[in-house]
Design a protein around this motif. Structure first.
Motif, PDB file in Angstrom:
ATOM      1  N   UNK A  54      -9.775  12.522   3.040  1.00 43.32           N
ATOM      2  CA  UNK A  54      -8.687  13.215   3.717  1.00 43.32           C
ATOM      3  C   UNK A  54      -7.387  12.456   3.779  1.00 43.32           C
ATOM      4  N   UNK A  55      -7.354  11.221   3.317  1.00 43.30           N
ATOM      5  CA  UNK A  55      -6.114  10.458   3.434  1.00 43.30           C
ATOM      6  C   UNK A  55      -5.153  10.855   2.324  1.00 43.30           C
ATOM      7  N   UNK A  56      -3.868  10.859   2.659  1.00 43.39           N
ATOM      8  CA  UNK A  56      -2.855  11.193   1.663  1.00 43.39           C
ATOM      9  C   UNK A  56      -2.754  10.063   0.656  1.00 43.39           C
ATOM     10  N   UNK A  57      -2.404  10.350  -0.627  1.00 41.51           N
ATOM     11  CA  UNK A  57      -2.401   9.309  -1.649  1.00 41.51           C
ATOM     12  C   UNK A  57      -1.500   8.129  -1.294  1.00 41.51           C
ATOM     13  N   UNK A  58      -0.354   8.406  -0.654  1.00 35.48           N
ATOM     14  CA  UNK A  58       0.559   7.301  -0.384  1.00 35.48           C
ATOM     15  C   UNK A  58       0.006   6.335   0.659  1.00 35.48           C
ATOM     16  N   UNK A  59      -1.037   6.777   1.371  1.00 36.40           N
ATOM     17  CA  UNK A  59      -1.620   5.895   2.376  1.00 36.40           C
ATOM     18  C   UNK A  59      -2.397   4.766   1.729  1.00 36.40           C
ATOM     19  N   UNK A  60      -2.649   4.883   0.450  1.00 32.90           N
ATOM     20  CA  UNK A  60      -3.566   3.951  -0.180  1.00 32.90           C
ATOM     21  C   UNK A  60      -2.940   3.103  -1.249  1.00 32.90           C
ATOM     22  N   UNK A  61      -1.643   2.987  -1.209  1.00 30.27           N
ATOM     23  CA  UNK A  61      -0.982   2.172  -2.224  1.00 30.27           C
ATOM     24  C   UNK A  61      -1.549   0.759  -2.135  1.00 30.27           C
ATOM     25  N   UNK A  62      -2.454   0.430  -3.021  1.00 29.50           N
ATOM     26  CA  UNK A  62      -3.208  -0.822  -2.918  1.00 29.50           C
ATOM     27  C   UNK A  62      -2.467  -1.991  -3.505  1.00 29.50           C
ATOM     28  N   UNK A  63      -2.991  -3.181  -3.340  1.00 31.99           N
ATOM     29  CA  UNK A  63      -2.383  -4.354  -3.935  1.00 31.99           C
ATOM     30  C   UNK A  63      -2.597  -4.359  -5.441  1.00 31.99           C
ATOM     31  N   UNK A  64      -1.812  -5.102  -6.180  1.00 28.90           N
ATOM     32  CA  UNK A  64      -1.967  -5.090  -7.616  1.00 28.90           C
ATOM     33  C   UNK A  64      -3.317  -5.655  -8.035  1.00 28.90           C
ATOM     34  N   UNK A  65      -3.821  -5.158  -9.136  1.00 28.58           N
ATOM     35  CA  UNK A  65      -5.052  -5.739  -9.663  1.00 28.58           C
ATOM     36  C   UNK A  65      -4.796  -6.133 -11.106  1.00 28.58           C
ATOM     37  N   UNK A  66      -5.755  -6.808 -11.761  1.00 30.11           N
ATOM     38  CA  UNK A  66      -5.569  -7.253 -13.127  1.00 30.11           C
ATOM     39  C   UNK A  66      -4.917  -8.620 -13.148  1.00 30.11           C
ATOM     40  N   UNK A 103      -7.243  20.566   8.863  1.00 29.82           N
ATOM     41  CA  UNK A 103      -6.830  19.311   8.225  1.00 29.82           C
ATOM     42  C   UNK A 103      -7.319  18.129   9.069  1.00 29.82           C
ATOM     43  N   UNK A 104      -7.896  17.173   8.379  1.00 32.20           N
ATOM     44  CA  UNK A 104      -8.359  15.948   9.049  1.00 32.20           C
ATOM     45  C   UNK A 104      -7.159  15.016   9.187  1.00 32.20           C
ATOM     46  N   UNK A 105      -6.966  14.445  10.362  1.00 31.27           N
ATOM     47  CA  UNK A 105      -5.836  13.529  10.560  1.00 31.27           C
ATOM     48  C   UNK A 105      -6.167  12.101  10.130  1.00 31.27           C
ATOM     49  N   UNK A 106      -5.144  11.256  10.171  1.00 29.44           N
ATOM     50  CA  UNK A 106      -5.323   9.857   9.755  1.00 29.44           C
ATOM     51  C   UNK A 106      -6.305   9.115  10.662  1.00 29.44           C
ATOM     52  N   UNK A 107      -6.302   9.456  11.966  1.00 27.88           N
ATOM     53  CA  UNK A 107      -7.247   8.771  12.851  1.00 27.88           C
ATOM     54  C   UNK A 107      -8.683   9.043  12.387  1.00 27.88           C
ATOM     55  N   UNK A 108      -8.966  10.296  12.096  1.00 27.59           N
ATOM     56  CA  UNK A 108     -10.326  10.633  11.653  1.00 27.59           C
ATOM     57  C   UNK A 108     -10.631  10.031  10.291  1.00 27.59           C
ATOM     58  N   UNK A 109      -9.603  10.028   9.410  1.00 29.16           N
ATOM     59  CA  UNK A 109      -9.811   9.483   8.055  1.00 29.16           C
ATOM     60  C   UNK A 109     -10.138   7.992   8.118  1.00 29.16           C
ATOM     61  N   UNK A 110      -9.715   7.346   9.201  1.00 30.70           N
ATOM     62  CA  UNK A 110      -9.927   5.894   9.309  1.00 30.70           C
ATOM     63  C   UNK A 110     -11.213   5.552  10.059  1.00 30.70           C
ATOM     64  N   UNK A 159     -14.497   4.228  11.299  1.00 30.86           N
ATOM     65  CA  UNK A 159     -15.300   3.111  10.791  1.00 30.86           C
ATOM     66  C   UNK A 159     -14.459   2.035  10.129  1.00 30.86           C
ATOM     67  N   UNK A 160     -13.159   2.257  10.068  1.00 29.15           N
ATOM     68  CA  UNK A 160     -12.286   1.287   9.392  1.00 29.15           C
ATOM     69  C   UNK A 160     -11.071   0.939  10.228  1.00 29.15           C
ATOM     70  N   UNK A 161      -9.943   0.790   9.533  1.00 28.09           N
ATOM     71  CA  UNK A 161      -8.711   0.326  10.186  1.00 28.09           C
ATOM     72  C   UNK A 161      -7.579   1.288   9.863  1.00 28.09           C
ATOM     73  N   UNK A 162      -6.776   1.611  10.878  1.00 25.88           N
ATOM     74  CA  UNK A 162      -5.598   2.463  10.679  1.00 25.88           C
ATOM     75  C   UNK A 162      -4.351   1.604  10.894  1.00 25.88           C
ATOM     76  N   UNK A 163      -3.537   1.512   9.857  1.00 26.45           N
ATOM     77  CA  UNK A 163      -2.265   0.786   9.995  1.00 26.45           C
ATOM     78  C   UNK A 163      -1.167   1.793  10.292  1.00 26.45           C
ATOM     79  N   UNK A 164      -0.562   1.677  11.469  1.00 26.51           N
ATOM     80  CA  UNK A 164       0.595   2.511  11.809  1.00 26.51           C
ATOM     81  C   UNK A 164       1.834   1.685  11.487  1.00 26.51           C
ATOM     82  N   UNK A 165       2.359   1.940  10.293  1.00 20.75           N
ATOM     83  CA  UNK A 165       3.500   1.155   9.805  1.00 20.75           C
ATOM     84  C   UNK A 165       4.782   1.716  10.411  1.00 20.75           C
ATOM     85  N   UNK A 166       5.769   0.847  10.570  1.00 22.71           N
ATOM     86  CA  UNK A 166       7.068   1.256  11.131  1.00 22.71           C
ATOM     87  C   UNK A 166       6.876   1.954  12.478  1.00 22.71           C
ATOM     88  N   UNK A 167       6.035   1.384  13.325  1.00 21.89           N
ATOM     89  CA  UNK A 167       5.748   1.999  14.627  1.00 21.89           C
ATOM     90  C   UNK A 167       7.032   2.099  15.476  1.00 21.89           C
TER      91      UNK A 167
END
Ligand code: ATP
Length: 494
Positions: free
Chosen positions: A152-164, A253-260, A262-270
């Protein structure tokens, strides 16, 4: 767990264990990810070397590597200075252990100011070796995580660190080593953490490491930027909504709290969150329950919340723009990520790492940096911090087309900046302070304006050459490969 003193900060972690070295930090980060019995992956280690001529270079240290330092011309690190013995010292890596051996040199080998003579000493990230005019910094980069998409998380929520190639985070400066030590301790607690730091300084990276090192590492890491969305949308993104909760809500629609869960929710630019929304967030944090908009059922939350901002939240509270009760709720622990100008020992390593990543994406070998170019990069104030550095390196790698990176390949803002001194600023300062990109009167920062200019030049060249890429590249004075890269970068239709 009992609440802690809200004024506690990164410099005063929750209990009084002795400080640990960065190598240990990296190892623990790895261990947190490995299943029992699996081989623990090692952190990437490098030596950042300034051999006295002003140039900086990086040598990667892999298992079994032995780096000889001395006046003998065949030394891997050749230091041509009378104070340095021919075979002065060796740095070696065996597994995770890195050590320096003084080979009976005349003037000894200084490690963090203590002189070593004819002896061995283990090294950790951030240690500084001095041999005559040469300075060698040990750098440890934690490996990049593999991110799984939470439901349920939006794609931009998962911009991960570089790999390779060149993946992993740089942790070399003493200030950052301390931050990562505190991250290790905080990771095991469940409390909310507030991450402060200037824009582009690495708040998201630190927040993610907090997740990775925690018992929640198997769960999702979800990020939501509170700055990007209007209030009504922010509420439905955070809490979710039921079907027909409002006009346009055509399905649940599932919200970010629910999508997180068992994990961690980062609220950026709080710091950008509207006041009315702050009250709703506080209620959820206090009750640890959330109800979707238009729903009656309350869902129990098992989510660790990490908040991040470049703003001075205490000043925002004083100005009435941020609720004091929410501030106390989220600032149980405060981590400050220092700006890049206070972590200069990391610049050369970051430059090489970013260059490696860009070159790999372009299918090229990592370029070398001319001493003057590296000096300019090290002298710049980096108001946009690591993000600005990454963009500058990308700019240079593309322009240099596989050759040596010279000063003329660097963005003009960096070369001009090298002439001025770094402005002082404190972490968490508002964007209008010295920590933010310089204000511009005609729309955007210097890098943004240069990018816009570059994009327009490419579009003009393509138009002038009837969309023929080979001729457009020739007109622009770049290779066709560089042009193709830029077409992707600026999303210009081919
Ligand atoms: N220690 C590090 N080593 C290597 N790369 C890093 C490190 N820290 C940050 N970066 C890179 O620098 C860039 C900016 O980092 P990040 O997004 O974490 O900054 P931020 O402080 O959250 O920025 P913003 O305030 O704009 O949200 C990213 O591309 C990130 O991958």
């Amino acid at each position: 767990m009992a609440e802690q003193d809200p004024r506690r900060q990164a410099a005063s972690p929750p209990s009084a264990e002795p400080p640990r070295a960065a190598a240990e930090v990296a190892t623990e980060l790895d261990a947190a990810e490995s299943a029992p019995g699996e081989r623990t992956p090692q952190g990437q280690a490098s030596l950042i070397i300034r051999a006295g001529d002003g140039a900086a270079r990086v040598i990667d240290l892999t298992e079994g590597d032995v780096v000889a330092i001395g006046r003998a011309p065949e030394s891997a690190v050749h230091v041509d200075d009378p104070r340095v013995s021919r075979n002065h010292a060796i740095v070696a890596r065996h597994g995770d252990a890195i050590e320096v051996i003084d080979c009976g040199s005349r003037n000894g080998t200084s490690v963090n100011g203590a002189v070593l003579r004819d002896a061995v000493r283990p090294l950790a990230g951030g240690d500084v070796i001095r041999i005559g005019p040469a300075e060698i910094v040990v750098a440890i980069a934690a490996p990049a995580p593999v991110e799984a998409a939470p439901p349920g998380a939006a794609p931009e929520a998962l911009e991960g660190p570089p790999s390779g190639p060149g993946a992993g985070f740089v942790v070399a400066d003493e200030a950052m080593v301390k931050v990562f030590q505190v991250v290790q301790r905080l990771a095991r607690a469940q409390t909310t953490v507030l991450v402060l730091g200037e824009t582009g300084a690495g708040k998201e990276v630190v927040s993610e490491q907090l997740h990775r090192a925690s018992p929640r590492a198997g769960g999702p890491f979800v990020r939501l930027s509170c700055a990007a969305l209007p209030e009504a949308l922010l509420e439905s993104e955070l809490f979710g909504h039921e079907k027909a909760a409002f006009t346009g809500a055509d399905r649940r629609k599932i919200g970010y709290f629910e999508a997180a869960q068992g994990g961690t929710l980062l609220l950026d630019e709080i710091g950008e969150m509207p006041l009315a929304m702050q009250a709703k967030l506080l209620r959820v944090l206090e009750s640890r329950r959330v109800a979707r908009i238009g729903g009656t059922q309350e869902i129990e939350l098992d989510v660790r919340v990490v908040c991040a901002t470049h703003r001075d939240l205490q000043a925002e509270v004083a100005a009435g723009r941020f609720r004091q009760d929410l501030y106390y709720r989220i600032s149980t622990f405060v981590l400050r990520v220092p700006p890049l100008r206070e972590r200069r020992a990391e610049i050369a390593l970051l430059v090489h790492r970013f260059a490696q990543q860009v070159a790999a994406r372009m299918g090229e070998r990592a370029p070398r940096f001319a001493p003057a170019a590296m000096q300019a990069l090290e002298a710049h104030a980096w108001p946009g911090n690591l993000r600005e550095l990454r963009n500058a390196v990308e700019h240079a790698v593309v322009l240099a087309e596989g050759g040596v990176i010279e000063v003329e390949h660097l963005p003009a803002s960096v070369v001009e900046g090298a002439e001025g001194a770094a402005p002082p600023a404190s972490a968490g300062a508002p964007p209008s302070s010295a920590g933010a990109p310089p204000p511009s009167t005609d729309g955007g920062t210097m890098p943004a304006r240069l990018a816009e200019l570059e994009k327009r030049s490419i579009e003009d060249a393509l138009a002038a050459e009837g969309n023929n890429q080979t001729r457009a590249a020739k007109r622009l004075g770049i290779s066709r490969r560089a042009l193709l890269y830029k077409l992707d970068k600026y999303d210009i239709r081919r």
